[in-house]
Enzyme design. Structure first.
Site, mmCIF file in Angstrom:
data_model
loop_
_atom_site.group_PDB
_atom_site.id
_atom_site.type_symbol
_atom_site.label_atom_id
_atom_site.label_comp_id
_atom_site.label_asym_id
_atom_site.label_seq_id
_atom_site.Cartn_x
_atom_site.Cartn_y
_atom_site.Cartn_z
ATOM 1 N N LYS A 162 0.782 -1.176 0.093
ATOM 2 C CA LYS A 162 -0.052 0.018 -0.038
ATOM 3 C C LYS A 162 0.940 1.237 0.075
ATOM 4 O O LYS A 162 1.267 1.629 1.171
ATOM 5 C CB LYS A 162 -0.958 0.002 1.303
ATOM 6 C CG LYS A 162 -2.248 0.698 1.196
ATOM 7 C CD LYS A 162 -2.350 2.121 1.074
ATOM 8 C CE LYS A 162 -2.239 3.063 2.172
ATOM 9 N NZ LYS A 162 -1.758 4.297 1.877
ATOM 10 N N GLY A 197 6.466 5.045 8.462
ATOM 11 C CA GLY A 197 5.577 6.004 8.677
ATOM 12 C C GLY A 197 5.517 6.566 9.827
ATOM 13 O O GLY A 197 6.719 6.842 10.662
ATOM 14 N N SER A 198 4.617 7.590 10.123
ATOM 15 C CA SER A 198 4.785 8.454 11.403
ATOM 16 C C SER A 198 4.579 7.237 12.494
ATOM 17 O O SER A 198 3.770 6.338 12.676
ATOM 18 C CB SER A 198 3.523 9.665 11.436
ATOM 19 O OG SER A 198 2.335 8.885 11.289
ATOM 20 N N THR A 199 4.911 7.983 13.746
ATOM 21 C CA THR A 199 4.688 7.145 15.013
ATOM 22 C C THR A 199 3.134 6.888 15.282
ATOM 23 O O THR A 199 2.758 5.955 15.805
ATOM 24 C CB THR A 199 5.397 7.878 16.164
ATOM 25 O OG1 THR A 199 6.744 7.929 15.921
ATOM 26 C CG2 THR A 199 5.260 7.219 17.503
ATOM 27 N N GLY A 234 1.806 4.128 13.343
ATOM 28 C CA GLY A 234 2.566 3.092 13.849
ATOM 29 C C GLY A 234 1.861 2.648 15.075
ATOM 30 O O GLY A 234 1.534 1.078 15.203
ATOM 31 N N GLU A 278 8.888 1.358 11.187
ATOM 32 C CA GLU A 278 10.120 2.196 11.149
ATOM 33 C C GLU A 278 9.365 3.532 11.227
ATOM 34 O O GLU A 278 8.783 3.949 10.130
ATOM 35 C CB GLU A 278 10.793 2.227 9.945
ATOM 36 C CG GLU A 278 11.350 0.829 9.598
ATOM 37 C CD GLU A 278 12.654 0.680 10.359
ATOM 38 O OE1 GLU A 278 12.998 1.254 11.106
ATOM 39 O OE2 GLU A 278 13.053 -0.569 10.340
ATOM 40 N N CYS A 304 13.558 10.726 7.725
ATOM 41 C CA CYS A 304 13.269 10.112 9.281
ATOM 42 C C CYS A 304 14.551 10.173 9.911
ATOM 43 O O CYS A 304 14.440 10.561 11.226
ATOM 44 C CB CYS A 304 12.555 8.843 9.311
ATOM 45 S SG CYS A 304 13.852 7.623 8.489
ATOM 46 N N GLU A 342 8.863 15.520 15.694
ATOM 47 C CA GLU A 342 9.375 15.649 14.721
ATOM 48 C C GLU A 342 8.680 16.731 13.485
ATOM 49 O O GLU A 342 7.344 16.468 13.549
ATOM 50 C CB GLU A 342 9.143 13.976 13.833
ATOM 51 C CG GLU A 342 9.566 13.855 12.723
ATOM 52 C CD GLU A 342 9.436 12.625 12.095
ATOM 53 O OE1 GLU A 342 8.337 12.014 12.039
ATOM 54 O OE2 GLU A 342 10.295 12.001 11.510
#
Ligand code: NAD
Length: 502
Positions: free
Chosen positions: A191, A244-246, A249, A267, A302, A402
């Site tokens: 995706k 992707g973003s935390t 995640g 990640e 990142c 971030e």
């Protein structure tokens, strides 16, 4: 790299007819609902294409196709050498279309065409070749059992693996997931980000041409909370590979818990410290690395060194040199091969990044770089020039969160212990840089830096042979290297009692 001028790239962009449909079971198909979303070129603000907006039903179709392909065994049970041959063919085909794929990535993300050509595509191809070559060199194990019993520890594929990836390095990141997954014999549903689906969609055609059996690689464009969420909740997806973003995640871990306890490797984001001590051996090199370590790819990286921790005695001189270098990095047309710094991925993201700069100033940081106007001929909305905020501290939200844009927070520290304490005082733990002439001290210091990787007298180097990933809110699991096979295989124990044999 091609020497084609900007006018050629613009002409090619106008003539482009990208694939916009999902790739499921070896065929390109529309979303069942017929829905579409626009993929927008940030440089022009115009839609490049309308892409199939897949939903839960399409995710189910893709997972079913992948599961059927896995069960048929034509790929999963083929020999590693056969899989290697197909994947190497795919790498050759990608290489043959590198300019086309690079153009798609630049149109989707705004990254300079020189970077797409010189960095993203070569890294994608190298990654695929590396995992293709690795798979027929991995041996299984036999346990030390008594003589009449054979116990084998097999590295077995998991079944259907879903990869959900972001937009900043679309093909490279996708390949770090799908190359080991396919090499190990899994079926994959990829995706791509809704901001950068076009290069991933082109992969379907190349995979079929390379000889990948139908259903082994499926590509599902769509909006994250719809297509992505449906994949993550699917009961037949055995593993989720995410970059992707935390925030997302964390959602994915929840979806795994709500569904089938699928394994999840993440990640996620970072706020990495780059420490420069007073005995930095080569300041010019460290300055260059500090700038490129945060401004490459418009800062949308990142593991960027977004917190620059300067030891007090060299603080002023280092900063002065860094400001001089930064002044030479100005935004340009991403289709001009001379451009090194382009627009951000979208107007909305650029607005968010500008908002962070304003927040930093309101928190007491000093803005040290000018907010230069957009160069003639460029849209101002997606542009954020390289920005340096001085006198920041970890108490400021700009130094904790971030930003994912070209914004560097500079902090003053007093020696190694203060630097390590400041570096570790972060919710993230992706990477850290340390510049010192005392390598013995540096090697001792790396034990104390709580991150997934540490660079000593260098910054943001990486290679497919070396694991990539973080700790704390930066995620778990490792991409790249042979360790990436741990995300896409299980250790299956097979017992055989030889005394029972006739
Ligand atoms: P994002 O988390 O918004 O999206 C990543 C992917 O997740 C996209 O494909 C998106 O469609 C999908 N998604 C969004 N919501 C979802 C949901 N509810 N369920 C399932 N899938 C969903 O991240 P982004 O904005 O695309 O990328 C930027 C982020 O990625 C930054 O935080 C950056 O640090 C991180 N990143 C990390 C690494 C790394 O290796 N550590 C590398 C690159 C980017």
């Amino acid at each position: 790299m091609t020497q084609a001028p900007a006018s050629d790239w613009h002409a090619r962009a106008r003539a482009l007819v990208p694939e916009t449909r999902a790739f499921i079971g070896g065929r390109y198909v529309d979303a069942a609902s017929g829905a579409h979303f626009d993929t927008v070129n940030p440089a022009t603000g115009l839609a490049t294409a309308q892409v199939a907006a897949c939903g839960a039903g399409d995710a189910d179709r893709a997972v079913t196709a992948a599961q059927n392909a896995f069960d048929a065994g034509h790929w999963a049970q083929s020999s590693p050498a056969q899989r290697k041959a197909v994947l190497l063919r795919l790498a050759d085909l990608i290489e043959g279309e590198a300019e086309h794929l690079a153009l798609l990535e630049t149109l989707d993300t705004g990254k300079p065409i020189r970077d797409s050509l010189a960095i993203d595509l070569p890294a994608t191809i190298r990654c695929l070749r590396w995992f293709a070559e690795a798979i027929d060199k991995l041996y299984d194990e036999i346990s030390p059992t008594q003589g009449s019993v054979l116990s084998m520890i097999r590295r077995a594929p998991l079944g259907v693996v879903a990869a959900i990836v972001p937009w900043n390095f679309p093909l490279v990141t996708a390949m770090t997931k799908i190359a080991p997954a396919l090499a190990a014999g899994n079926s994959v549903v990829l995706k791509p980000s809704e901001l950068s689906p076009l290069s991933a969609l082109a992969l379907g055609r190349l995979a079929a041409e390379a000889g990948l059996p139908d259903g082994v690689l499926n590509i599902l464009p769509g909006i994250g909370p719809e297509a992505g969420r449906a994949l993550a909740l699917h009961m037949d997806v055995a593993a989720l590979l995410f970059t992707g973003s935390t925030t997302v995640g964390k959602l994915l871990m929840g979806y795994a818990a709500q569904s089938n306890l699928k394994s999840v490797s993440l990640e996620c984001g970072g706020k990495s410290a780059n420490i420069v001590l007073r005995d930095v051996p080569d300041m010019a090199r460290a300055v260059q690395a500090a700038a490129m370590g945060v401004f490459h790819n418009q800062g949308q990286i990142c593991n960027a060194g977004t917190r620059l921790l300067l030891d007090a005695p060299i603080h002023d001189e280092f900063l002065e040199r860094l400001l001089a270098l930064t002044a030479t990095l100005q935004p340009g047309d991403p289709l001009n091969p001379d451009t090194r710094f382009g627009p951000l991925v979208s107007d909305a993201h650029a607005t968010r990044v500008r908002g962070w700069v304003a927040t930093g100033v309101a928190e007491g940081a000093q803005r040290l770089t000018p907010d230069s106007p957009a160069p003639p001929g460029l849209r101002s909305e997606p542009l954020v020039p390289p920005t340096i905020l001085g006198e920041t501290t970890n108490a400021m939200s700009v130094a904790r969160e971030e930003i994912f844009g070209p914004v560097l927070c500079v902090m003053r520290v007093d020696g190694l212990d203060d630097a390590i304490a400041t570096a570790n005082d972060s919710p993230y733990g992706l990477a850290a840089g340390l510049w010192t002439g005392d390598v013995t001290r540096a090697l001792a210091a790396q034990h104390r830096l709580n991150t997934g990787f540490v660079w000593i007298n260098t910054l943001r180097v990486g290679d497919i042979s070396t694991p990539f990933g973080g700790v704390k809110l930066s995620g778990q699991g490792r991409d790249k290297s042979l360790h990436a096979f741990d995300n896409v295989t299980q250790r299956k124990s097979v017992w055989l009692d030889l005394s029972a044999a006739p």
